[in-house]
Structure formats: structure tokens, C-alpha cells
Design a protein around this motif. Structure first.
Motif, PDB file in Angstrom:
ATOM      1  N   ASP A 255       8.826  16.561 -26.343  1.00 46.48           N
ATOM      2  CA  ASP A 255       9.525  15.499 -25.804  1.00 46.48           C
ATOM      3  C   ASP A 255       9.471  15.492 -24.191  1.00 46.48           C
ATOM      4  O   ASP A 255       9.297  14.408 -23.667  1.00 46.48           O
ATOM      5  N   LEU A 256       9.622  16.735 -23.617  1.00 43.21           N
ATOM      6  CA  LEU A 256       9.551  16.588 -22.001  1.00 43.21           C
ATOM      7  C   LEU A 256       8.252  16.242 -21.707  1.00 43.21           C
ATOM      8  O   LEU A 256       8.051  15.197 -20.751  1.00 43.21           O
ATOM      9  N   LEU A 257       7.122  16.564 -22.097  1.00 45.12           N
ATOM     10  CA  LEU A 257       5.800  16.447 -22.019  1.00 45.12           C
ATOM     11  C   LEU A 257       5.575  14.843 -21.990  1.00 45.12           C
ATOM     12  O   LEU A 257       5.077  14.213 -21.313  1.00 45.12           O
ATOM     13  N   GLU A 258       6.120  14.200 -23.041  1.00 43.53           N
ATOM     14  CA  GLU A 258       5.953  12.746 -23.436  1.00 43.53           C
ATOM     15  C   GLU A 258       6.575  12.100 -22.465  1.00 43.53           C
ATOM     16  O   GLU A 258       5.792  10.937 -21.875  1.00 43.53           O
ATOM     17  N   ALA A 259       7.893  12.390 -22.010  1.00 37.99           N
ATOM     18  CA  ALA A 259       8.514  11.571 -20.778  1.00 37.99           C
ATOM     19  C   ALA A 259       7.826  11.609 -19.633  1.00 37.99           C
ATOM     20  O   ALA A 259       7.610  10.500 -18.994  1.00 37.99           O
ATOM     21  N   HIS A 260       7.244  12.774 -19.278  1.00 37.65           N
ATOM     22  CA  HIS A 260       6.436  12.979 -18.017  1.00 37.65           C
ATOM     23  C   HIS A 260       5.144  11.878 -18.107  1.00 37.65           C
ATOM     24  O   HIS A 260       4.653  11.236 -17.070  1.00 37.65           O
ATOM     25  N   TYR A 261       4.355  12.070 -19.291  1.00 37.44           N
ATOM     26  CA  TYR A 261       3.124  11.462 -19.285  1.00 37.44           C
ATOM     27  C   TYR A 261       3.511   9.820 -19.521  1.00 37.44           C
ATOM     28  O   TYR A 261       2.626   8.855 -18.895  1.00 37.44           O
ATOM     29  N   ARG A 262       4.497   9.328 -20.006  1.00 39.72           N
ATOM     30  CA  ARG A 262       4.768   7.943 -20.028  1.00 39.72           C
ATOM     31  C   ARG A 262       5.165   7.513 -18.660  1.00 39.72           C
ATOM     32  O   ARG A 262       5.080   6.236 -18.550  1.00 39.72           O
ATOM     33  N   GLU A 263       5.980   8.436 -17.792  1.00 36.95           N
ATOM     34  CA  GLU A 263       6.347   7.785 -16.591  1.00 36.95           C
ATOM     35  C   GLU A 263       5.333   7.594 -15.635  1.00 36.95           C
ATOM     36  O   GLU A 263       5.147   6.701 -14.841  1.00 36.95           O
ATOM     37  N   ILE A 264       4.115   8.495 -15.729  1.00 41.92           N
ATOM     38  CA  ILE A 264       2.839   8.488 -15.179  1.00 41.92           C
ATOM     39  C   ILE A 264       2.166   7.133 -15.370  1.00 41.92           C
ATOM     40  O   ILE A 264       1.774   6.515 -14.589  1.00 41.92           O
ATOM     41  N   ALA A 265       2.329   6.887 -16.903  1.00 44.55           N
ATOM     42  CA  ALA A 265       1.593   5.620 -17.300  1.00 44.55           C
ATOM     43  C   ALA A 265       2.112   4.500 -16.631  1.00 44.55           C
ATOM     44  O   ALA A 265       1.541   3.332 -16.176  1.00 44.55           O
TER      45      ALA A 265
ATOM     46  N   ALA B 230       1.650   9.702  -5.353  1.00 37.99           N
ATOM     47  CA  ALA B 230       2.395  11.169  -4.744  1.00 37.99           C
ATOM     48  C   ALA B 230       3.321  11.497  -6.060  1.00 37.99           C
ATOM     49  O   ALA B 230       3.266  12.635  -6.315  1.00 37.99           O
ATOM     50  N   ILE B 231       4.263  10.720  -6.579  1.00 39.95           N
ATOM     51  CA  ILE B 231       5.214  10.873  -7.776  1.00 39.95           C
ATOM     52  C   ILE B 231       4.230  11.408  -8.882  1.00 39.95           C
ATOM     53  O   ILE B 231       4.681  12.391  -9.391  1.00 39.95           O
ATOM     54  N   ASN B 232       3.207  10.687  -9.228  1.00 39.05           N
ATOM     55  CA  ASN B 232       2.469  11.021 -10.223  1.00 39.05           C
ATOM     56  C   ASN B 232       1.796  12.536 -10.074  1.00 39.05           C
ATOM     57  O   ASN B 232       1.613  13.289 -11.091  1.00 39.05           O
ATOM     58  N   ALA B 233       1.518  12.708  -9.043  1.00 36.09           N
ATOM     59  CA  ALA B 233       0.768  14.074  -8.717  1.00 36.09           C
ATOM     60  C   ALA B 233       1.977  15.057  -8.954  1.00 36.09           C
ATOM     61  O   ALA B 233       1.674  16.117  -9.482  1.00 36.09           O
ATOM     62  N   ASN B 234       3.134  14.991  -8.470  1.00 40.37           N
ATOM     63  CA  ASN B 234       4.215  15.823  -8.837  1.00 40.37           C
ATOM     64  C   ASN B 234       4.677  15.924 -10.208  1.00 40.37           C
ATOM     65  O   ASN B 234       4.716  17.069 -10.599  1.00 40.37           O
TER      66      ASN B 234
ATOM     67  N   ASP C 276       0.727  -1.141   0.049  1.00 43.94           N
ATOM     68  CA  ASP C 276      -0.001   0.114  -0.121  1.00 43.94           C
ATOM     69  C   ASP C 276       0.932   1.238  -0.016  1.00 43.94           C
ATOM     70  O   ASP C 276       0.318   2.203  -0.757  1.00 43.94           O
ATOM     71  N   GLU C 277       1.963   1.212   0.634  1.00 40.18           N
ATOM     72  CA  GLU C 277       2.739   2.244   0.599  1.00 40.18           C
ATOM     73  C   GLU C 277       3.480   2.672  -0.518  1.00 40.18           C
ATOM     74  O   GLU C 277       3.717   3.637  -0.865  1.00 40.18           O
ATOM     75  N   LYS C 278       3.844   1.611  -1.440  1.00 36.76           N
ATOM     76  CA  LYS C 278       4.358   1.841  -2.749  1.00 36.76           C
ATOM     77  C   LYS C 278       3.497   2.450  -3.435  1.00 36.76           C
ATOM     78  O   LYS C 278       3.841   3.226  -4.256  1.00 36.76           O
ATOM     79  N   ILE C 279       2.152   1.911  -3.339  1.00 37.48           N
ATOM     80  CA  ILE C 279       1.038   2.392  -4.337  1.00 37.48           C
ATOM     81  C   ILE C 279       0.959   3.971  -3.993  1.00 37.48           C
ATOM     82  O   ILE C 279       0.764   4.677  -5.066  1.00 37.48           O
ATOM     83  N   ALA C 280       0.795   4.213  -2.752  1.00 35.83           N
ATOM     84  CA  ALA C 280       0.908   5.798  -2.290  1.00 35.83           C
ATOM     85  C   ALA C 280       1.759   6.607  -2.945  1.00 35.83           C
ATOM     86  O   ALA C 280       1.626   7.647  -3.250  1.00 35.83           O
TER      87      ALA C 280
ATOM     88  N   ARG D 226       3.680   4.212 -13.636  1.00 40.96           N
ATOM     89  CA  ARG D 226       3.338   4.051 -12.365  1.00 40.96           C
ATOM     90  C   ARG D 226       1.963   3.478 -12.294  1.00 40.96           C
ATOM     91  O   ARG D 226       1.612   2.739 -11.235  1.00 40.96           O
ATOM     92  N   ILE D 227       0.928   3.989 -13.001  1.00 36.98           N
ATOM     93  CA  ILE D 227      -0.215   3.555 -13.137  1.00 36.98           C
ATOM     94  C   ILE D 227      -0.342   2.119 -13.277  1.00 36.98           C
ATOM     95  O   ILE D 227      -1.050   1.439 -12.368  1.00 36.98           O
ATOM     96  N   ASN D 228       0.474   1.649 -14.433  1.00 36.41           N
ATOM     97  CA  ASN D 228       0.479  -0.002 -14.390  1.00 36.41           C
ATOM     98  C   ASN D 228       0.795  -0.621 -13.340  1.00 36.41           C
ATOM     99  O   ASN D 228       0.577  -1.831 -13.103  1.00 36.41           O
ATOM    100  N   GLU D 229       1.952  -0.323 -12.830  1.00 36.28           N
ATOM    101  CA  GLU D 229       2.538  -0.876 -11.771  1.00 36.28           C
ATOM    102  C   GLU D 229       1.644  -0.952 -10.429  1.00 36.28           C
ATOM    103  O   GLU D 229       1.698  -1.820  -9.599  1.00 36.28           O
ATOM    104  N   ASN D 230       1.123   0.468 -10.345  1.00 38.08           N
ATOM    105  CA  ASN D 230       0.004   0.476  -9.132  1.00 38.08           C
ATOM    106  C   ASN D 230      -0.944  -0.994  -9.513  1.00 38.08           C
ATOM    107  O   ASN D 230      -1.505  -1.285  -8.426  1.00 38.08           O
ATOM    108  N   LYS D 231      -1.392  -1.110 -10.554  1.00 37.35           N
ATOM    109  CA  LYS D 231      -2.381  -2.081 -10.893  1.00 37.35           C
ATOM    110  C   LYS D 231      -1.996  -3.422 -10.457  1.00 37.35           C
ATOM    111  O   LYS D 231      -2.526  -4.231  -9.959  1.00 37.35           O
ATOM    112  N   ARG D 232      -0.571  -3.556 -10.894  1.00 40.08           N
ATOM    113  CA  ARG D 232       0.014  -4.774 -10.547  1.00 40.08           C
ATOM    114  C   ARG D 232       0.212  -5.363  -9.162  1.00 40.08           C
ATOM    115  O   ARG D 232      -0.158  -6.352  -8.626  1.00 40.08           O
ATOM    116  N   LEU D 233       0.728  -3.956  -8.374  1.00 42.66           N
ATOM    117  CA  LEU D 233       0.624  -4.096  -7.135  1.00 42.66           C
ATOM    118  C   LEU D 233      -0.624  -4.339  -6.338  1.00 42.66           C
ATOM    119  O   LEU D 233      -0.867  -5.111  -5.187  1.00 42.66           O
TER     120      LEU D 233
END
Length: 409
Positions: free
Chosen positions: A367-377, A171-175, A163-167, A379-386
Motif C-alpha cells: 500500500d505504501l509503495l502504491e501511494a508513492h508510485y501514484r504520486e510520482i505518476a 526533485a520530489i519524484n527523485a526523493n 520551469d522551476e515547478k517542473i524542476a 507529478r509526471i503528468n503535471e510536468n507534461k501539462r506544464l
């Protein structure tokens, strides 16, 4: 050994506040009512109520961090919440049950009610036809088999780590989302990379010059059934901004579905309808950061897909442009309707923004925005697995199928 919930935790029902004394102005302490509890935890909106007459008789109704809440009316088998420190102070209202441990780790109570067995039990004992109800007695009568206290602590530590990893990921995605907003404002509003003034050669254009628009699928209630196809609706749009992955509706669409009404990864969707009178959702733009394992995602007639016309104007740049507060303000001027709000079809095409005549100037930003959106994606998928791992482990740990006696934590 088996225990009743009432044996291991104190179950308290909220205070019978008088509804005519509620206030909406944010003075006092926020009240937790049944409507504030959903399967995703606490939710707040324009129905939030406050209480300012803070007498001593209310002392026992203040909530604490890690208190577990169950809505006693409505979706009684799914509407649970875990109180976080940042939520406080809060007061408990009648028809909401608070569970606080007597003898086991407090967080264990949360994991007990998140099991499928508890949900099935609540479904079995609930009463009512139009609206379901449960009593505090029925909640307390639920029986659970528990290991010894040492094992309980280990189970809580294992599940809490997930749960802490998901949280942390949230938080990273919000940032990252905040960085996207700052980058977009810096480039397209404040022109900071160009000395703080709009460069020559930047022209005001309508959004229709750089994007096309596709309306969503008009569905019937009969099509909403278990499926490997998901439909994005305004339920996916969080009132505070953000795309809620649990808002998808499973659907078996008819032959009328057009291929253009399919949403692919990183497509941009804008809410064209709103059920809230405060227009909290309408005009919000979100990027589809995950398909959540579905074979296909389509989008409803309440949404519009915005499609870039030029390769330099990527969907990532387009999403960031439309998530700027200026676009939201523009859309609010095109809203009509009373009970249900609708966005005029002119709103998107007529949105004006400044862009360089040579769009390649925006490539570094894109390019910067793409890198940020892909990182968000990611972490979303990692949270799904967790979350799937946590929910798989939960019943096995609680039943003793997975032995934790040799686990060192």
C-alpha cells in the motif's frame, strides 16, 4: 525590433583539445563535447572525457551557470543544453557553440533557441549529408524579434516559474523513488518491521513462483511512423535509472502484435538488451508511470513485462523488488553477447527472494509503495501539462501576441 543572435549574445566555439590527451579516470575538469548534448540537455555515460592539464589559455572556455550550448554537428536543430550550477565545472570543446548574453536576460537566450522558428532555421541552414553541420556564423545570423527590456524580464519570469515547478516536481519524484528503495530494503532485506531478523515462515522462492513473463513485440523499421500508438524500448531506460518519457517511438504495428504485448499504466518492464558495454541498462526494471497521452503503449522485443500472479503481490511491490540493487547484480551474471548485450531468459525466473508464506503480511508495504508510485505518476503528468503550457506560451510571448505590459511580477 529585429536583432541577430550575434548582436545580443557572445557566441564562442570550444577549445580544440587533442583527443589523445583525454582521460576517462575523472581527474581534472569534465569536457562538454557534441555527443554530450541531446534534445534532453546534457548526458553523460561511459564516453565521458576529462582534461587535467588546466592552463591559463583555457580560462575563456570554462562554462557558467545558464550558458546555452548548441551542438554544431549531428541533430543541430534539437541538441541544445542549458548549463546548471550543479553541472560545473565544465570546459567547452570544439564543434560546440556557447551562447552568453550581452544585453538581454541570459535565460531569454535559452527560450529563443527553444522556439520552433529557431529549429526550422537550423534545419534550413545546416549542411552535410550523412552528418549535419552548422557554423557559428550561421547561428549568429538567426534573426529574432524582441520586445523592450522590461517585457523581456517579464517573459523570462513567467517561463522560468513554469520551469522551476517542473524542476521541483522532478526533485520530489527523485526523493519518492529513494523512499521506495529504502522501504523495500527495510522490509525485504533488513527485516526492520520484524525486529531486524528474518521471521520464521519466510521462504526462499524463485521469481517465477510469483510472476509471469511476457516478451515484447518484434517490429520492423517500416512500422515506425507517426501514430497515436507508442512503443517502449530501451531508449526509455535512463542509464542512471528511471523511465524516460521522451524515449517512446511512435509506431503502426502489424497484425502480429499480441494484446499481451501491450503495456498498461503501472506495468513493470525489464530491459533485456543493452547497447552499452558497461551493462548500464540491462536488467533495469521500470514501472510505466504515464502513457503520455498515447492511445496505446506497446513494448519492444528488447523488454520483458513482469506480471504478478497473486493479487497481494501487486505490480507496485513487484517493481520495487526488481528495482533493488540485488536484482541488478543477479542479472549481470546472466548477460551474454559482445557488441550487443542480451539477458538470458533464465535470469528473471531464477531470481531468488525471501517472501512470507502468508503474502498478506506484505500488504502494508504494498500500500505504501502504491501511494508513492501514484504520486510520482501524478507529478509526471503535471510536468507534461506544464511543459505544454510553457511551449504554447513561448512563441506568443516572444511575438507580442500575449501582451505582458500590464503583468506585475
Amino acid at each position: 525590433m529585429k536583432y541577430k543572435l550575434s548582436d545580443i549574445c557572445d557566441i564562442k566555439v570550444g577549445y580544440p583539445f587533442k583527443s589523445h590527451c583525454f582521460n576517462k579516470n575523472g581527474n581534472g575538469v569534465r569536457l562538454v563535447r557534441g555527443m554530450n548534448i541531446s534534445k534532453n540537455g546534457l548526458r553523460w555515460g561511459n564516453q565521458t572525457r576529462w582534461w587535467s592539464n588546466l592552463t591559463k589559455e583555457l580560462n575563456d572556455y570554462y562554462l557558467k551557470s545558464d550558458d546555452v550550448l548548441i551542438a554544431m554537428d549531428g541533430n543541430v536543430n534539437t541538441n541544445f543544453a542549458l548549463i546548471k550550477k550543479e553541472d560545473l565545472p565544465l570546459l567547452l570543446v570544439q564543434r560546440v557553440a556557447r551562447l552568453r548574453s550581452k544585453v538581454v536576460p541570459q535565460r531569454l537566450i535559452w527560450y529563443i533557441i527553444k522556439t520552433r522558428n529557431f529549429s526550422l532555421y537550423m534545419n534550413a541552414v545546416k549542411t552535410g549529408t550523412t552528418i549535419s553541420h552548422v557554423s557559428a556564423q550561421q547561428i549568429g545570423d538567426y534573426e529574432v524579434e524582441l520586445p523592450d527590456l522590461e517585457a523581456q524580464g517579464k517573459i523570462v519570469n513567467i517561463l522560468s516559474t513554469l520551469d522551476e515547478k517542473i524542476a521541483n516536481n522532478n526533485a520530489i519524484n527523485a526523493n519518492l523513488q529513494q523512499q521506495i528503495r529504502l522501504l523495500t530494503t527495510a522490509w525485504l532485506t533488513d527485516f526492520l518491521p520484524f525486529g531486524g531478523t528474518r521471521p520464521q515462515g519466510w521462504c526462499e522462492v524463485n521469481l517465477a513462483e510469483v510472476a509471469d513473463f511476457q516478451g515484447g513485440y518484434s517490429y520492423t523499421s517500416e512500422e515506425l511512423q507517426e501514430s497515436t500508438i507508442a512503443m517502449a524500448t530501451i531508449k526509455n531506460f535512463d542509464r542512471k535509472g528511471g523511465f524516460k518519457m521522451d524515449g517512446f517511438k511512435e509506431i503502426v504495428p502489424s497484425y502480429k502484435l499480441k494484446e499481451s504485448q501491450t503495456a498498461k499504466l503501472f506495468d513493470v518492464l525489464v530491459a533485456h538488451t543493452d547497447l552499452t558495454q558497461n551493462a548500464e541498462v540491462i536488467g533495469n526494471a521500470e514501472i510505466l508511470n504515464s502513457t503520455m497521452g498515447y492511445d496505446k503503449v506497446i513494448f519492444s522485443m528488447d523488454l520483458v513485462k513482469v506480471i504478478p500472479k497473486h493479487s497481494v503481490i501487486s505490480q507496485f511491490l513487484l517493481a520495487a523488488i526488481l528495482q533493488d540493487k540485488r536484482f541488478k547484480g543477479h542479472c549481470l551474471g546472466y548477460v551474454n553477447g559482445t557488441t550487443v548485450l542480451h539477458l538470458s531468459k533464465k535470469a528473471l525466473p531464477e531470481y531468488k527472494l525471501y517472501l512470507p508464506s502468508h503474502l498478506s503480511v506484505l500488504s502494508p508495504l504494498s500500500d505504501l509503495l502504491e501511494a508513492h508510485y501514484r504520486e510520482i505518476a501524478y507529478r509526471i503528468n503535471e510536468n507534461k501539462r506544464l511543459a505544454e503550457l510553457r511551449d504554447t506560451l513561448l512563441p506568443k510571448l516572444m511575438s507580442g501576441e500575449i501582451d505582458v505590459s500590464d503583468v506585475e511580477i
